[in-house]
Structure formats: C-alpha cells, structure tokens
Design a protein around this motif. Sequence first.
Motif, PDB file in Angstrom:
ATOM      1  N   LEU A   1     -58.636  87.406  26.513  1.00  0.00           N
ATOM      2  CA  LEU A   1     -59.398  88.635  26.760  1.00  0.00           C
ATOM      3  C   LEU A   1     -60.513  88.777  25.727  1.00  0.00           C
ATOM      4  CD1 LEU A   1     -59.968  91.291  28.150  1.00  0.00           C
ATOM      5  CD2 LEU A   1     -58.134  92.346  26.791  1.00  0.00           C
ATOM      6  N   LEU A   2     -60.202  88.509  24.473  1.00  0.00           N
ATOM      7  CA  LEU A   2     -61.234  88.581  23.441  1.00  0.00           C
ATOM      8  C   LEU A   2     -62.371  87.614  23.741  1.00  0.00           C
ATOM      9  CD1 LEU A   2     -62.371  89.556  20.742  1.00  0.00           C
ATOM     10  CD2 LEU A   2     -60.927  87.840  19.609  1.00  0.00           C
TER      11      LEU A   2
ATOM     12  N   ALA B   1     -64.947  99.722  14.071  1.00  0.00           N
ATOM     13  CA  ALA B   1     -63.587  99.543  14.579  1.00  0.00           C
ATOM     14  C   ALA B   1     -63.591  99.634  16.099  1.00  0.00           C
ATOM     15  CB  ALA B   1     -62.657 100.614  14.002  1.00  0.00           C
ATOM     16  N   THR B   2     -62.699  98.889  16.718  1.00  0.00           N
ATOM     17  CA  THR B   2     -62.506  98.974  18.163  1.00  0.00           C
ATOM     18  C   THR B   2     -61.052  98.682  18.479  1.00  0.00           C
ATOM     19  OG1 THR B   2     -63.399  98.311  20.321  1.00  0.00           O
ATOM     20  CG2 THR B   2     -63.074  96.553  18.693  1.00  0.00           C
ATOM     21  N   PHE B   3     -60.703  98.706  19.746  1.00  0.00           N
ATOM     22  CA  PHE B   3     -59.321  98.472  20.150  1.00  0.00           C
ATOM     23  C   PHE B   3     -58.933  97.005  19.995  1.00  0.00           C
ATOM     24  CE2 PHE B   3     -60.718 102.041  22.919  1.00  0.00           C
ATOM     25  CZ  PHE B   3     -59.872 103.022  22.423  1.00  0.00           C
TER      26      PHE B   3
ATOM     27  N   LEU C   1     -55.655  96.718  24.874  1.00  0.00           N
ATOM     28  CA  LEU C   1     -56.415  96.768  26.128  1.00  0.00           C
ATOM     29  C   LEU C   1     -55.629  96.159  27.287  1.00  0.00           C
ATOM     30  CD1 LEU C   1     -59.946  95.774  24.814  1.00  0.00           C
ATOM     31  CD2 LEU C   1     -59.073  98.072  25.293  1.00  0.00           C
ATOM     32  N   LEU C   2     -54.789  95.185  26.989  1.00  0.00           N
ATOM     33  CA  LEU C   2     -53.939  94.618  28.037  1.00  0.00           C
ATOM     34  C   LEU C   2     -52.915  95.643  28.523  1.00  0.00           C
ATOM     35  CD1 LEU C   2     -53.345  91.040  26.589  1.00  0.00           C
ATOM     36  CD2 LEU C   2     -54.691  91.620  28.615  1.00  0.00           C
ATOM     37  N   ARG C   3     -52.470  96.502  27.614  1.00  0.00           N
ATOM     38  CA  ARG C   3     -51.500  97.549  27.988  1.00  0.00           C
ATOM     39  C   ARG C   3     -52.185  98.778  28.578  1.00  0.00           C
ATOM     40  NH1 ARG C   3     -49.756  96.314  22.692  1.00  0.00           N
ATOM     41  NH2 ARG C   3     -50.516  98.344  21.955  1.00  0.00           N
ATOM     42  N   GLN C   4     -53.418  99.027  28.141  1.00  0.00           N
ATOM     43  CA  GLN C   4     -54.166 100.223  28.550  1.00  0.00           C
ATOM     44  C   GLN C   4     -55.543  99.809  29.078  1.00  0.00           C
ATOM     45  OE1 GLN C   4     -52.852 103.235  28.513  1.00  0.00           O
ATOM     46  NE2 GLN C   4     -50.971 102.751  27.385  1.00  0.00           N
TER      47      GLN C   4
ATOM     48  N   LEU D   1     -64.320 101.852  26.929  1.00  0.00           N
ATOM     49  CA  LEU D   1     -64.671 102.288  25.576  1.00  0.00           C
ATOM     50  C   LEU D   1     -64.894 101.086  24.664  1.00  0.00           C
ATOM     51  CD1 LEU D   1     -62.124 105.223  25.126  1.00  0.00           C
ATOM     52  CD2 LEU D   1     -64.564 105.387  25.683  1.00  0.00           C
ATOM     53  N   ALA D   2     -64.032 100.080  24.798  1.00  0.00           N
ATOM     54  CA  ALA D   2     -64.200  98.862  24.008  1.00  0.00           C
ATOM     55  C   ALA D   2     -65.531  98.188  24.344  1.00  0.00           C
ATOM     56  CB  ALA D   2     -63.042  97.900  24.260  1.00  0.00           C
TER      57      ALA D   2
END
Length: 203
Positions: free
Chosen positions: A70-71, A169-171, A176-179, A185-186
């Motif tokens: 994902l990153l 800062a970010t998630f 992000l996989l859970r939410q 927003l990210a």
Amino acid sequence: AAREAARTAATLDDLAAILARFEGCALKATATKLCFADGKPGAPVMFIGEAPGRDEDLEGLPFVGRSGKLLDRMLAAIGIDRHGPVESSAYIANTVPWRPPGNRTPTPLETQICLPFVQRQIELADPDVLVCMGAPAAQTLIGTREGIMKTRGRWFTYHTGKREIRAIATFHPAYLLRQPLAKRLAWRDFLSVKAALAERAKA
C-alpha cells in the motif's frame, strides 16, 4: 550506551553494523532480523514508522507485506519509487528496528533506547522532508502529545543535528488497511509532501 554508540557512526553502513552488535535492547533477542532501512540513502524524503511486523522481521526490511504494498502504491501516486533514482526515491525506516513479540507496541523504554539510533539515522540520511507514519513515530520524533487525527497533515520543524527540515505526520499504512475511509485524508498528506518536494526542487 545507545547515545554513545550512535554518535560513533560516521555513515549509515556504520550505524547498521553498530545496531547489529548492540545488545542494549531486549527486542533483539526475540527478533529474527534487524530491520534497518530500505530505499535510497540521500533521497529527498524519509518515511519512518513505528516497528517491524512479521513480514518485515522475516525479510529484514521495513514496510513489506500488505502495508508495504500500500505504501508503494501511495508513493507511486506522487512520483516516488523507493528503489528508483535518488532524486525521486525515498528512504524508509522505523523508530524501533526489531520486531516486538507478537507485534505488540514497543514499550516507552524500548523506544527511548532505540531513539538515539533513529535520530542518527535521520541525520546521516539527511532528507529534506521527514514523514512520520502513525502517532507513535510522530510522538517520538516530533514530540507531539496529540493523537494522529489532530497531528496529521500539519507541518513541524525537525532538527536533524545538522539543520532544520520539514516534518509531517500521516496515517500508518496498516491503519489505512483497517480504516480505508481514512485514505482520502492520507492522500491529502501525500499531496502536501509532493508539494514540499517540488518547492525543494525549485530552491
């Protein structure tokens, strides 16, 4: 001991070797591998998470597995490839380089023991922009006490030891996989990073 050991590292390779020999953190005894870094030293942006998970522990690299994929997709969306040319790549690490047993959160003591090493790592990597992924990384490196929802998207100043750089800062990708609704927003945060890097390139 950690501060003294970190100070002696003249290069990132030195620092990795010193960490491999360091016996002052109990996490080393339970981890499979040291998870030092990935990407390109000298890259304009450095991403830092909290601690390795199972996949990272097996490979000895930060941000692999589902979170890493994902990153990588998020990086590609702003023109960054962790293994691309230095000017368009990233350098990636964690505040704690060994996996805590059962993927538990590192204790405050474990984080503090490892802090001189990651601070020296940032100093030696010398990025122009620092991205803290998740509240633990932001709280450790930026010094904020607030949660990630209040911290994310805001710019801070980080002192590398050599100079001041911009930090945001970010998630964490695991969050992000859970939410997945938080991805929008990210994405805003990553666009802010892209804009900061574009400003840096013009300077």
